[in-house]
Design a protein around this motif. Structure first.
Motif, PDB file in Angstrom:
ATOM      1  N   PRO A 167       0.825  -1.226   0.000  1.00 59.19           N
ATOM      2  CA  PRO A 167       0.000   0.000   0.000  1.00 59.19           C
ATOM      3  C   PRO A 167       0.855   1.271   0.000  1.00 59.19           C
ATOM      4  O   PRO A 167       0.538   2.241  -0.687  1.00 59.19           O
ATOM      5  CB  PRO A 167      -0.822  -0.125   1.288  1.00 59.19           C
ATOM      6  CG  PRO A 167      -0.879  -1.594   1.550  1.00 59.19           C
ATOM      7  CD  PRO A 167       0.458  -2.123   1.123  1.00 59.19           C
ATOM      8  N   TYR A 168       1.938   1.245   0.765  1.00 63.42           N
ATOM      9  CA  TYR A 168       2.852   2.389   0.826  1.00 63.42           C
ATOM     10  C   TYR A 168       3.521   2.627  -0.524  1.00 63.42           C
ATOM     11  O   TYR A 168       3.597   3.772  -1.003  1.00 63.42           O
ATOM     12  CB  TYR A 168       3.906   2.131   1.902  1.00 63.42           C
ATOM     13  CG  TYR A 168       5.007   3.151   1.984  1.00 63.42           C
ATOM     14  CD1 TYR A 168       4.808   4.372   2.625  1.00 63.42           C
ATOM     15  CD2 TYR A 168       6.267   2.890   1.427  1.00 63.42           C
ATOM     16  CE1 TYR A 168       5.825   5.308   2.705  1.00 63.42           C
ATOM     17  CE2 TYR A 168       7.284   3.820   1.507  1.00 63.42           C
ATOM     18  CZ  TYR A 168       7.064   5.027   2.147  1.00 63.42           C
ATOM     19  OH  TYR A 168       8.073   5.957   2.217  1.00 63.42           O
ATOM     20  N   ARG A 170       2.423   1.736  -3.468  1.00 60.10           N
ATOM     21  CA  ARG A 170       1.412   2.200  -4.420  1.00 60.10           C
ATOM     22  C   ARG A 170       1.181   3.701  -4.278  1.00 60.10           C
ATOM     23  O   ARG A 170       1.072   4.428  -5.265  1.00 60.10           O
ATOM     24  CB  ARG A 170       0.097   1.448  -4.196  1.00 60.10           C
ATOM     25  CG  ARG A 170       0.040   0.107  -4.920  1.00 60.10           C
ATOM     26  CD  ARG A 170      -1.329  -0.494  -4.798  1.00 60.10           C
ATOM     27  NE  ARG A 170      -1.493  -1.592  -5.739  1.00 60.10           N
ATOM     28  CZ  ARG A 170      -2.118  -2.727  -5.457  1.00 60.10           C
ATOM     29  NH1 ARG A 170      -2.622  -2.926  -4.258  1.00 60.10           N
ATOM     30  NH2 ARG A 170      -2.234  -3.667  -6.378  1.00 60.10           N
ATOM     31  N   GLU A 171       1.102   4.177  -3.055  1.00 56.96           N
ATOM     32  CA  GLU A 171       0.900   5.606  -2.827  1.00 56.96           C
ATOM     33  C   GLU A 171       2.112   6.406  -3.286  1.00 56.96           C
ATOM     34  O   GLU A 171       1.978   7.473  -3.890  1.00 56.96           O
ATOM     35  CB  GLU A 171       0.634   5.846  -1.337  1.00 56.96           C
ATOM     36  CG  GLU A 171       0.539   7.315  -0.946  1.00 56.96           C
ATOM     37  CD  GLU A 171      -0.559   8.069  -1.681  1.00 56.96           C
ATOM     38  OE1 GLU A 171      -0.443   9.302  -1.808  1.00 56.96           O
ATOM     39  OE2 GLU A 171      -1.520   7.430  -2.146  1.00 56.96           O
ATOM     40  N   ARG A 172       3.305   5.879  -3.029  1.00 59.63           N
ATOM     41  CA  ARG A 172       4.524   6.560  -3.476  1.00 59.63           C
ATOM     42  C   ARG A 172       4.590   6.602  -5.005  1.00 59.63           C
ATOM     43  O   ARG A 172       5.017   7.599  -5.590  1.00 59.63           O
ATOM     44  CB  ARG A 172       5.760   5.840  -2.930  1.00 59.63           C
ATOM     45  CG  ARG A 172       5.870   5.827  -1.423  1.00 59.63           C
ATOM     46  CD  ARG A 172       6.202   7.163  -0.846  1.00 59.63           C
ATOM     47  NE  ARG A 172       7.503   7.661  -1.257  1.00 59.63           N
ATOM     48  CZ  ARG A 172       8.023   8.786  -0.812  1.00 59.63           C
ATOM     49  NH1 ARG A 172       7.355   9.552   0.043  1.00 59.63           N
ATOM     50  NH2 ARG A 172       9.215   9.186  -1.224  1.00 59.63           N
ATOM     51  N   ARG A 174       2.024   6.607  -7.083  1.00 55.47           N
ATOM     52  CA  ARG A 174       1.036   7.601  -7.533  1.00 55.47           C
ATOM     53  C   ARG A 174       1.602   9.015  -7.397  1.00 55.47           C
ATOM     54  O   ARG A 174       1.484   9.836  -8.313  1.00 55.47           O
ATOM     55  CB  ARG A 174      -0.238   7.463  -6.705  1.00 55.47           C
ATOM     56  CG  ARG A 174      -1.375   8.381  -7.139  1.00 55.47           C
ATOM     57  CD  ARG A 174      -2.537   8.298  -6.163  1.00 55.47           C
ATOM     58  NE  ARG A 174      -2.171   8.819  -4.864  1.00 55.47           N
ATOM     59  CZ  ARG A 174      -2.152  10.109  -4.557  1.00 55.47           C
ATOM     60  NH1 ARG A 174      -2.445  11.023  -5.472  1.00 55.47           N
ATOM     61  NH2 ARG A 174      -1.813  10.502  -3.346  1.00 55.47           N
ATOM     62  N   LYS A 175       2.261   9.279  -6.283  1.00 62.63           N
ATOM     63  CA  LYS A 175       2.851  10.592  -6.035  1.00 62.63           C
ATOM     64  C   LYS A 175       3.989  10.871  -7.015  1.00 62.63           C
ATOM     65  O   LYS A 175       4.124  11.986  -7.537  1.00 62.63           O
ATOM     66  CB  LYS A 175       3.368  10.653  -4.594  1.00 62.63           C
ATOM     67  CG  LYS A 175       3.932  11.989  -4.172  1.00 62.63           C
ATOM     68  CD  LYS A 175       4.335  11.954  -2.697  1.00 62.63           C
ATOM     69  CE  LYS A 175       4.870  13.290  -2.232  1.00 62.63           C
ATOM     70  NZ  LYS A 175       5.253  13.254  -0.793  1.00 62.63           N
TER      71      LYS A 175
END
Length: 216
Positions: A167-168, A170-172, A174-175
């Motif tokens: 999850p971490y 994936r967020e990174r 996207r950013k």
């Protein structure tokens, strides 16, 4: 290599057909700079980098270890990284230093790197073998961080928690994708690594310019 040699980094992020694991874990502003600006390395800095590389290579020669390049797809994007050492059922993130070795545990950023690789290879993934990507099943290796003192030659290894960072990551990702396609420079993420960053001077200058604009 002699002190007259100058090395240039030419692998721009924007030219690569993949995202590197270190790009996801590092500062998005640095990756943004890498996608647009070539970097010249001084002879002194090049010597330091090569010395660290030699220690990594020596570590594989004297123990039953091998480097492992891996790849997975996260939300349709190929993410590639290299595990410094795989020894038996352990994966090691290797760090070199000239300072005292950390005796109580791995530093948080280094721990996260080992956990990121554990996250990737515990799932079906690709490994680079004989000039091609080979799909393999997931492996549950124990993540560890190995520190080597460049002056004394001693080392210490710290086992880290098996923590799923998908999850971490994936967020990174996207950013990072948003930053790479942005016309404006993304915000930096100040850390101890800033003092070693090739873009430190450019980053400071940019922050000064933004501060001036905010006051007008």
């Amino acid at each position: 290599m002699t002190e007259d040699d100058i090395i240039v980094l030419v692998e721009h992020t924007a030219l690569r057909p993949y995202i590197h694991v270190s790009d996801l874990l590092g500062c998005p502003r640095k990756v943004w700079f890498e996608s647009r600006e070539p970097v010249w390395i001084s002879p002194k800095r090049a010597h330091t980098l090569l010395r660290g590389i030699r220690f990594h290579m020596a570590g594989r020669e004297y123990v039953d270890a091998h480097e492992l390049r891996v790849s997975v797809f996260i939300d349709g994007v190929r993410v590639v990284g290299t595990i410094d050492q795989v020894i038996g059922d352990s994966l090691l993130e290797v760090k070199t230093t000239t300072k005292a070795l950390p005796r109580t545990g791995a530093e948080e950023a280094h721990e996260r790197q080992a956990q990121a690789y554990w996250t990737l290879i515990k799932r079906p993934h690709y490994e680079w073998k004989d000039g091609q990507w080979i799909k393999v099943e997931g492996k549950d290796l124990t993540p560890k961080v190995k520190y080597i003192n460049l002056r004394k030659g001693d080392a210490v290894i710290h086992e880290v928690e098996k923590r799923d960072l998908l999850p971490y990551l994936r967020e990174r990702l996207r950013k990072l994708k948003r930053a790479l396609f942005a016309s404006d420079v993304p915000e930096g993420e100040p850390s101890r690594e800033c003092r070693l960053c090739f873009y430190l001077d450019m980053c400071k200058k940019l922050d000064e310019q933004q501060e001036v604009r905010s006051k007008t």
